[in-house]
Design a protein around this motif. Structure first.
Motif, mmCIF file in Angstrom:
data_model
loop_
_atom_site.group_PDB
_atom_site.id
_atom_site.type_symbol
_atom_site.label_atom_id
_atom_site.label_comp_id
_atom_site.label_asym_id
_atom_site.label_seq_id
_atom_site.Cartn_x
_atom_site.Cartn_y
_atom_site.Cartn_z
ATOM 1 N N LEU A 141 0.847 -1.193 0.000
ATOM 2 C CA LEU A 141 0.000 0.000 0.000
ATOM 3 C C LEU A 141 0.883 1.243 0.000
ATOM 4 N N LYS A 142 0.479 2.257 -0.715
ATOM 5 C CA LYS A 142 1.309 3.452 -0.839
ATOM 6 C C LYS A 142 0.582 4.688 -0.331
ATOM 7 N N MET A 143 1.355 5.685 0.006
ATOM 8 C CA MET A 143 0.817 7.003 0.344
ATOM 9 C C MET A 143 1.849 8.044 -0.024
ATOM 10 N N TYR A 144 1.419 9.269 -0.224
ATOM 11 C CA TYR A 144 2.308 10.380 -0.562
ATOM 12 C C TYR A 144 2.226 11.417 0.550
ATOM 13 N N ASP A 145 3.394 11.845 1.049
ATOM 14 C CA ASP A 145 3.400 12.810 2.141
ATOM 15 C C ASP A 145 3.204 14.217 1.603
ATOM 16 N N CYS A 191 0.193 6.050 7.981
ATOM 17 C CA CYS A 191 0.125 7.433 7.487
ATOM 18 C C CYS A 191 0.506 8.435 8.572
ATOM 19 N N GLU A 192 0.060 8.187 9.811
ATOM 20 C CA GLU A 192 0.399 9.088 10.916
ATOM 21 C C GLU A 192 1.904 9.084 11.184
ATOM 22 N N GLU A 193 2.517 7.899 11.174
ATOM 23 C CA GLU A 193 3.952 7.802 11.399
ATOM 24 C C GLU A 193 4.732 8.484 10.274
ATOM 25 N N THR A 194 4.218 8.405 9.071
ATOM 26 C CA THR A 194 4.873 9.066 7.937
ATOM 27 C C THR A 194 4.986 10.562 8.171
#
Length: 376
Positions: A141-145, A191-194
């Motif tokens: 799973l991916k997310m962008y900061d 996401c929060e840790e990112t």
């Protein structure tokens, strides 16, 4: 041509008799077992006798016949009263193999609930799915900061409890409770840790862009250190605290004592002026009273900054640059820790040890030199 078809509760098969001449007959059989096709090609040159027959099958069916029964071949066919009897026995063999495979697959994948996984991915958003393997035991799973950097959460379902991994500088404690935890909950923690590490990654990106980074050769998001060039044959290892990336970092000078002495003294004299509101590079330049070299600005003098091990004559060994230098100001040769350690160990006449540390003579100038064992 004669076409015959038959079926059983879990399988059906058909075969056709195709005579090529008066004495030779070919049997082409298609077996459909649990929705899977198996092709069988029989050649009977003395039909209706089965003497001298030949059995040709696909590699998959051949492996089943070999693993389940070593004698399942043309010799068995010769002893059967008819082709139908041979095919019936083959059907039972395939069904037995399929049953064993299903038991193995269920044991391997019992932790995977496809419907729940698909439902949770749907809640997270399919655009956040980076990749998935063929049996859904591994997904990414991916997310962008906020600065559009991509981050990946790896999830494995091979065990009773899913395993989570990231390229973060610290291990995230994903507490999974079998009855209550959900994938979307773990993704939100990710996401929060990112966002928590934004300052850290900004600091490391700044070091990468403004300095001549010697190590790591290909930094990842989890790497907390950089080894940067300061001057010819002098480098500085900077270890950054991910939780407080702008405070004075842990530093280690690499080079001959003569070469690093001036730089070390400047840091000691001015360390109290370190300003955590400024980037690390700005603080280092103020303390050292230099402009930090970068590979882009030093292309013409690159050779003078590149350090080569004087034992193996290479710049990098397993991704590491030479980090031990002879303290003799008239020598100043550099070595990989591994190379120097093995060199000193080979000097049985002059070597001495203190714990794991070895002492001996510099390979170039015979100046006393010591070395700790290489790290793991």
């Amino acid at each position: 041509m004669e076409l015959r078809e038959t079926s059983t509760p879990n399988a059906q098969y058909s075969y056709s008799i195709l005579p090529l001449n008066d004495q030779q007959t070919i049997f082409d059989c298609l077996l459909v077992i649990n929705g899977k096709d198996y092709v069988l090609h029989l050649l009977l040159p003395n039909y209706p006798s089965h003497k001298g027959c030949t059995v040709n099958v696909s590699w998959e069916l051949r492996s089943i016949m070999t693993s389940k029964s070593k004698g399942f071949n043309q010799h068995l066919l010769e002893n059967c009263c008819s082709v139908a009897e041979f095919v019936e026995k083959l059907v039972l063999l395939i069904k037995d193999h399929t049953t064993d495979s299903c038991i193995i697959d269920k044991d391997k994948l019992r932790a995977v609930d496809y419907s729940n996984i698909l439902d949770e991915i749907d809640k997270i958003g399919w655009e956040k799915l980076s990749s998935v393997n063929h049996d859904f035991t591994e997904i990414r799973l991916k997310m962008y900061d906020s600065l559009n950097r991509e981050h990946i959460l790896n999830v494995k379902f091979n065990n009773d409890l899913p395993e989570f991994s990231t390229e973060f500088p610290r291990i995230i404690n994903f507490e999974w409770h079998e009855s209550t935890s959900t994938l979307i909950e773990m993704y939100n923690i990710f996401c929060e840790e990112t966002e928590h590490y934004q300052d850290f990654w900004e600091t490391m990106d700044e070091l990468d862009s403004r300095c001549w980074v010697l190590e790591p050769e290909n930094p990842s998001r989890r790497d907390t250190y950089r080894k940067i060039s300061i001057a010819p044959n002098v480098s500085l290892k900077i270890e950054v605290d991910p939780n407080h990336p702008r405070i004075f970092p842990s530093i280690t000078w690499l080079g001959s004592e003569t070469a690093v002495f001036v730089f070390r003294e400047k840091i000691l004299d001015r360390v109290e002026t370190w300003n955590s509101d400024f980037p690390i590079t700005t603080n280092l330049e103020r303390l050292l009273e230099i402009s930090l070299p970068s590979k882009q600005t030093c292309e013409q003098t690159a050779e003078s900054h590149e350090v080569t091990c004087c034992i193996c004559y290479s710049e990098r060994l397993n991704g590491e640059v030479p980090s031990r230098t002879c303290d003799n100001s008239h020598c100043g040769q550099s070595f990989h820790i591994y190379c120097l350690y093995e060199w000193l160990r080979s000097l049985r006449e002059t070597i001495r040890k203190q714990g794991n540390k070895v002492f001996g003579a510099c390979p170039y100038c015979d100046q006393p030199i010591s070395c700790n064992p290489p790290g793991p």
